[in-house]
Scaffold this active site. Sequence first.
Site, PDB file in Angstrom:
ATOM      1  N   GLU A  24       2.304 -26.947   3.022  1.00  0.00           N
ATOM      2  CA  GLU A  24       2.451 -25.570   2.548  1.00  0.00           C
ATOM      3  C   GLU A  24       2.122 -25.409   1.062  1.00  0.00           C
ATOM      4  OE1 GLU A  24       6.323 -24.180   3.800  1.00  0.00           O
ATOM      5  OE2 GLU A  24       5.595 -23.861   5.849  1.00  0.00           O
ATOM      6  N   GLU A  81      14.294 -22.130  10.173  1.00  0.00           N
ATOM      7  CA  GLU A  81      13.924 -22.367   8.778  1.00  0.00           C
ATOM      8  C   GLU A  81      12.645 -23.180   8.678  1.00  0.00           C
ATOM      9  OE1 GLU A  81      13.936 -22.294   4.662  1.00  0.00           O
ATOM     10  OE2 GLU A  81      15.086 -21.073   6.056  1.00  0.00           O
ATOM     11  N   TYR A  84       8.006 -28.347  12.095  1.00  0.00           N
ATOM     12  CA  TYR A  84       6.905 -29.188  11.619  1.00  0.00           C
ATOM     13  C   TYR A  84       6.583 -30.241  12.663  1.00  0.00           C
ATOM     14  CZ  TYR A  84       4.212 -32.452   8.779  1.00  0.00           C
ATOM     15  OH  TYR A  84       3.224 -33.271   8.294  1.00  0.00           O
ATOM     16  N   TYR A 129       2.026 -18.862  16.986  1.00  0.00           N
ATOM     17  CA  TYR A 129       3.204 -18.029  17.217  1.00  0.00           C
ATOM     18  C   TYR A 129       2.861 -16.802  18.047  1.00  0.00           C
ATOM     19  CZ  TYR A 129       5.460 -20.929  13.652  1.00  0.00           C
ATOM     20  OH  TYR A 129       5.980 -21.985  12.931  1.00  0.00           O
TER      21      TYR A 129
END
Length: 157
Positions: A24, A81, A84, A129
């Site tokens: 990220e 949260e 990964y 998603y």
Amino acid sequence: MIRPAVPADVPTILRLVRELAEYEREPDAVVATEAMLAEALFGNRPAAEAVIAEVDGAAAGFALFFHNFSTWTGRRGIYLEDLYVTPEARGLGIGKALLRHIAALAVERGCGRFEWAVLDWNEPAIRFYDACGAESMDEWTVRRVSGDALLALAGRD
């Protein structure tokens, strides 16, 4: 295989958190320590939960989540949260398995929502998603107060 994290997993979880931060583009942002994660996940008042995805007995990914609450639904929800999957394990269905696992927990626990945030530049994650049925909440903007601003807002500057 997906299983609940145990205290012995804390070093692995922290390693995976650091890998996620690298991905990220925030490698220096992780200030969490093993002791902090151990307390947050397994202390007297756990703040979060984690599950580990394994392939052939080795950690291939994780998800860390906690309960929130919606006054509109009058019910708890689950906030994801972090999710990964290690680069070498991507494409094996682990990410979807982790999402399904947490969605099942949300249903079992009577939650009204399962939600998370995704970086706007992370197109592979957004597509993933979307394919899982998640809807974008574009009308909402995340707000954050941290560091000196948090101290100032609390009147402790």
